[in-house]
Design a protein around this motif. Structure first.
Motif, PDB file in Angstrom:
ATOM      1  N   LEU A 112     -19.526  63.743  24.297  1.00  0.00           N
ATOM      2  CA  LEU A 112     -19.949  63.419  23.128  1.00  0.00           C
ATOM      3  C   LEU A 112     -21.234  62.391  23.243  1.00  0.00           C
ATOM      4  CD1 LEU A 112     -16.626  61.216  21.352  1.00  0.00           C
ATOM      5  CD2 LEU A 112     -17.517  63.670  21.056  1.00  0.00           C
ATOM      6  N   GLN A 113     -21.980  62.579  22.035  1.00  0.00           N
ATOM      7  CA  GLN A 113     -22.936  62.834  22.526  1.00  0.00           C
ATOM      8  C   GLN A 113     -23.139  60.907  20.742  1.00  0.00           C
ATOM      9  OE1 GLN A 113     -26.784  64.404  19.832  1.00  0.00           O
ATOM     10  NE2 GLN A 113     -28.094  64.091  20.988  1.00  0.00           N
ATOM     11  N   GLY A 114     -25.085  59.634  22.055  1.00  0.00           N
ATOM     12  CA  GLY A 114     -24.590  58.240  21.529  1.00  0.00           C
ATOM     13  C   GLY A 114     -25.055  58.272  20.941  1.00  0.00           C
ATOM     14  N   VAL A 115     -25.977  57.202  19.996  1.00  0.00           N
ATOM     15  CA  VAL A 115     -26.946  57.047  19.511  1.00  0.00           C
ATOM     16  C   VAL A 115     -26.791  54.998  20.418  1.00  0.00           C
ATOM     17  CG1 VAL A 115     -27.287  55.652  17.036  1.00  0.00           C
ATOM     18  CG2 VAL A 115     -26.002  57.582  16.844  1.00  0.00           C
ATOM     19  N   VAL A 116     -28.334  55.284  20.460  1.00  0.00           N
ATOM     20  CA  VAL A 116     -29.094  54.176  20.705  1.00  0.00           C
ATOM     21  C   VAL A 116     -29.789  53.349  19.511  1.00  0.00           C
ATOM     22  CG1 VAL A 116     -30.777  52.451  22.159  1.00  0.00           C
ATOM     23  CG2 VAL A 116     -29.117  54.661  23.258  1.00  0.00           C
ATOM     24  N   LEU A 117     -29.263  52.323  19.035  1.00  0.00           N
ATOM     25  CA  LEU A 117     -30.017  51.381  18.185  1.00  0.00           C
ATOM     26  C   LEU A 117     -30.671  49.958  18.773  1.00  0.00           C
ATOM     27  CD1 LEU A 117     -26.042  51.036  16.014  1.00  0.00           C
ATOM     28  CD2 LEU A 117     -28.052  52.785  15.653  1.00  0.00           C
ATOM     29  N   VAL A 118     -31.966  50.310  18.168  1.00  0.00           N
ATOM     30  CA  VAL A 118     -33.162  49.129  18.585  1.00  0.00           C
ATOM     31  C   VAL A 118     -33.244  48.382  17.284  1.00  0.00           C
ATOM     32  CG1 VAL A 118     -35.426  48.761  19.543  1.00  0.00           C
ATOM     33  CG2 VAL A 118     -34.190  51.164  20.215  1.00  0.00           C
ATOM     34  N   HIS A 119     -33.043  47.280  17.429  1.00  0.00           N
ATOM     35  CA  HIS A 119     -33.479  46.130  15.854  1.00  0.00           C
ATOM     36  C   HIS A 119     -35.298  45.962  16.119  1.00  0.00           C
ATOM     37  CE1 HIS A 119     -34.121  42.858  18.455  1.00  0.00           C
ATOM     38  NE2 HIS A 119     -33.283  43.189  18.857  1.00  0.00           N
ATOM     39  N   GLY A 120     -35.264  45.586  15.094  1.00  0.00           N
ATOM     40  CA  GLY A 120     -36.689  45.173  15.010  1.00  0.00           C
ATOM     41  C   GLY A 120     -37.404  43.128  14.397  1.00  0.00           C
ATOM     42  N   TYR A 121     -38.163  43.163  14.369  1.00  0.00           N
ATOM     43  CA  TYR A 121     -39.119  41.853  14.048  1.00  0.00           C
ATOM     44  C   TYR A 121     -37.872  40.711  14.146  1.00  0.00           C
ATOM     45  CZ  TYR A 121     -42.362  38.363  14.275  1.00  0.00           C
ATOM     46  OH  TYR A 121     -43.346  37.215  14.589  1.00  0.00           O
ATOM     47  N   LEU A 122     -38.725  39.614  14.870  1.00  0.00           N
ATOM     48  CA  LEU A 122     -36.805  38.751  14.319  1.00  0.00           C
ATOM     49  C   LEU A 122     -35.663  38.775  14.397  1.00  0.00           C
ATOM     50  CD1 LEU A 122     -39.660  36.762  12.291  1.00  0.00           C
ATOM     51  CD2 LEU A 122     -39.150  36.829  14.887  1.00  0.00           C
ATOM     52  N   CYS A 123     -35.168  40.762  14.947  1.00  0.00           N
ATOM     53  CA  CYS A 123     -33.476  40.919  14.429  1.00  0.00           C
ATOM     54  C   CYS A 123     -32.911  41.142  15.891  1.00  0.00           C
ATOM     55  CB  CYS A 123     -33.391  41.827  13.496  1.00  0.00           C
ATOM     56  SG  CYS A 123     -33.896  41.689  11.873  1.00  0.00           S
ATOM     57  N   LEU A 168     -25.934  55.182  27.930  1.00  0.00           N
ATOM     58  CA  LEU A 168     -25.431  56.020  27.094  1.00  0.00           C
ATOM     59  C   LEU A 168     -24.911  57.423  27.598  1.00  0.00           C
ATOM     60  CD1 LEU A 168     -26.405  55.943  23.150  1.00  0.00           C
ATOM     61  CD2 LEU A 168     -23.363  55.389  24.547  1.00  0.00           C
ATOM     62  N   VAL A 169     -26.295  57.560  28.838  1.00  0.00           N
ATOM     63  CA  VAL A 169     -25.935  59.154  29.278  1.00  0.00           C
ATOM     64  C   VAL A 169     -24.901  59.235  29.891  1.00  0.00           C
ATOM     65  CG1 VAL A 169     -27.117  60.311  31.663  1.00  0.00           C
ATOM     66  CG2 VAL A 169     -28.853  59.230  29.046  1.00  0.00           C
ATOM     67  N   GLN A 170     -25.029  57.364  31.502  1.00  0.00           N
ATOM     68  CA  GLN A 170     -24.237  57.461  32.436  1.00  0.00           C
ATOM     69  C   GLN A 170     -22.279  57.531  31.302  1.00  0.00           C
ATOM     70  OE1 GLN A 170     -23.847  53.814  33.849  1.00  0.00           O
ATOM     71  NE2 GLN A 170     -22.312  54.314  35.324  1.00  0.00           N
ATOM     72  N   GLY A 171     -22.169  57.136  30.191  1.00  0.00           N
ATOM     73  CA  GLY A 171     -20.940  57.136  29.693  1.00  0.00           C
ATOM     74  C   GLY A 171     -21.007  58.343  28.815  1.00  0.00           C
ATOM     75  N   THR A 172     -21.208  59.517  28.501  1.00  0.00           N
ATOM     76  CA  THR A 172     -21.241  60.283  27.840  1.00  0.00           C
ATOM     77  C   THR A 172     -22.306  61.396  28.531  1.00  0.00           C
ATOM     78  OG1 THR A 172     -23.658  60.500  26.253  1.00  0.00           O
ATOM     79  CG2 THR A 172     -21.562  58.971  25.798  1.00  0.00           C
ATOM     80  N   GLY A 173     -23.372  61.538  29.381  1.00  0.00           N
ATOM     81  CA  GLY A 173     -23.188  62.657  30.665  1.00  0.00           C
ATOM     82  C   GLY A 173     -23.708  63.366  28.984  1.00  0.00           C
ATOM     83  N   ARG A 174     -24.527  62.558  27.731  1.00  0.00           N
ATOM     84  CA  ARG A 174     -25.591  63.345  26.806  1.00  0.00           C
ATOM     85  C   ARG A 174     -27.007  62.998  26.899  1.00  0.00           C
ATOM     86  NH1 ARG A 174     -22.569  66.682  23.502  1.00  0.00           N
ATOM     87  NH2 ARG A 174     -24.634  67.373  22.674  1.00  0.00           N
ATOM     88  N   THR A 175     -27.902  63.101  26.197  1.00  0.00           N
ATOM     89  CA  THR A 175     -29.378  62.658  25.750  1.00  0.00           C
ATOM     90  C   THR A 175     -28.721  61.786  24.253  1.00  0.00           C
ATOM     91  OG1 THR A 175     -30.199  64.171  26.627  1.00  0.00           O
ATOM     92  CG2 THR A 175     -31.691  62.973  24.987  1.00  0.00           C
ATOM     93  N   PRO A 176     -29.524  60.644  24.154  1.00  0.00           N
ATOM     94  CA  PRO A 176     -28.472  60.246  22.704  1.00  0.00           C
ATOM     95  C   PRO A 176     -29.409  60.362  22.128  1.00  0.00           C
ATOM     96  CG  PRO A 176     -28.966  58.744  24.217  1.00  0.00           C
ATOM     97  CD  PRO A 176     -29.170  59.901  25.570  1.00  0.00           C
ATOM     98  N   LEU A 177     -29.148  60.486  20.593  1.00  0.00           N
ATOM     99  CA  LEU A 177     -29.970  60.099  19.267  1.00  0.00           C
ATOM    100  C   LEU A 177     -30.168  58.714  18.787  1.00  0.00           C
ATOM    101  CD1 LEU A 177     -29.626  61.487  15.896  1.00  0.00           C
ATOM    102  CD2 LEU A 177     -29.936  59.385  15.505  1.00  0.00           C
ATOM    103  N   LEU A 178     -31.838  58.206  18.514  1.00  0.00           N
ATOM    104  CA  LEU A 178     -32.100  56.983  19.185  1.00  0.00           C
ATOM    105  C   LEU A 178     -32.392  56.375  17.672  1.00  0.00           C
ATOM    106  CD1 LEU A 178     -33.693  58.282  21.487  1.00  0.00           C
ATOM    107  CD2 LEU A 178     -34.205  55.975  22.044  1.00  0.00           C
TER     108      LEU A 178
END
Length: 327
Positions: A112-123, A168-178
């Motif tokens: 399955l393709q995964g998602v990397v979530l990157v927060h912003g400033y002061l979060c 995520l690559v290790q867990g899915t074998g797929r390039t994630p969406l960010l």
């Protein structure tokens, strides 16, 4: 902002409120009767945050100019400011100080393709509370980063994004969406430049492993209220990463100049004409990227609206069976 700081602010505010209540009720000094503005202190405190947001949306209206996004009505701006005030209280007083680890990452889902979530400033990663639930509903593997330190060069966060991608690559074998909210979108762009620089220094010809990087394809990216071209609000200066987000900053110009059109075409930039942090609205757009306007949403709301998550889900590729093409 570090969780310890947020917890200290949260607890300090609570203790100050309790102390005022005890004093006002006469428990601490019954001989002193509170009057005047002191008697209204809690009301002033409660009104301060909405007032700040109202000032911000007033600036949004003032500097809108000839921006391509539709000019928001005064009613829409006031409504957005009030909703943002309530959401900010939940995020900064409860979720981020006390619940940042309440939703564990879900990196393991082969094929399955995964998602990397990157927060912003002061979060921190708690900003993605809604997204964790939505992605779990759909069985989508995901990892959310905690960027540290809070007031650092945006480029310095690149290894942290790489680590999340590698999980995520290790867990899915797929390039994630960010997915990046606010400054998080710039962190993603800085991470990709950092990757290319590492590969170039290693003389790599296609095998990322020689540069110590996980092998991936060029990913898709969704940004939510990201100051791709800076923001008017950062013009007053501040910490290094704030100065980097000032409209027309040298850092932003150099970042844009380093990027190939093919990379920018992989972006979907979500923005709003009621964003009280990144304005005018066009500054949240990346040249050559797809743009999506969600009317009426304030800055934090962009990370809490399900339509943004649906945009990301629509970009996910179908599950794969059999051996992955990635190591």
């Amino acid at each position: 902002m570090p969780v310890t700081w947020q917890r200290a602010i949260s607890v300090g505010s609570l203790l100050a409120s309790l102390a005022w209540l005890a004093w006002f009720a006469g428990w601490l000094s019954p001989s002193v009767e509170p009057d005047g503005w002191l008697a209204l202190l809690p009301a002033w405190a409660l009104l301060l945050q909405p007032a700040v947001f109202l000032v911000e949306v007033a600036l949004v209206a003032r500097v809108h100019g000839n921006d391509p996004a539709p000019r928001p009505s005064a009613r829409a701006l006031v409504a957005a400011a009030l909703r943002e005030s309530w959401l900010a209280a939940q995020v900064f007083a409860w979720r981020q100080p006390w619940r940042s680890r309440a939703w564990p990452d879900q990196p393991d889902a082969p094929g399955l393709q995964g998602v990397v979530l990157v927060h912003g400033y002061l979060c921190n990663r708690a900003i993605w509370q809604n997204w964790h639930g939505w992605l779990l509903e759909r069985g989508v593997p995901h990892v959310s980063v905690n960027l540290a330190p809070a007031w650092a060069d945006i480029d310095s966060y690149a290894p942290q994004v790489e680590q999340a991608v590698a999980r995520l690559v290790q867990g899915t074998g797929r390039t994630p969406l960010l997915v990046g909210h606010s400054m998080g979108g710039l962190v993603i762009r800085a991470w990709w430049r950092w990757r290319l620089q590492r590969l170039a220094r290693a003389g790599d010809s296609g095998d990322a492993g020689t540069a110590g990087l996980v092998r991936i394809d060029m990913p898709h990216v969704v940004t939510l209220g990201t100051p791709h071209q800076g923001t008017w609000l950062a013009r007053g200066g501040g910490p290094l990463n704030v100065r980097q987000m000032a409209a027309g900053s040298t850092w932003l110009q150099q970042l844009l100049a380093s990027e190939a059109p093919g990379w920018r075409s992989r972006f979907t930039c979500v923005h709003s004409h009621c964003d009280n942090v990144v304005f005018p609205p066009a500054l949240a757009l990346l040249p050559g990227a797809r743009s999506v306007h969600l009317a009426g949403l304030a800055h934090l709301e962009l990370a809490h609206d399900r339509r943004g998550c649906q945009l990301a889900l629509d970009l996910l590729e179908p599950p794969r069976t059999g051996k992955s093409t990635l190591p």
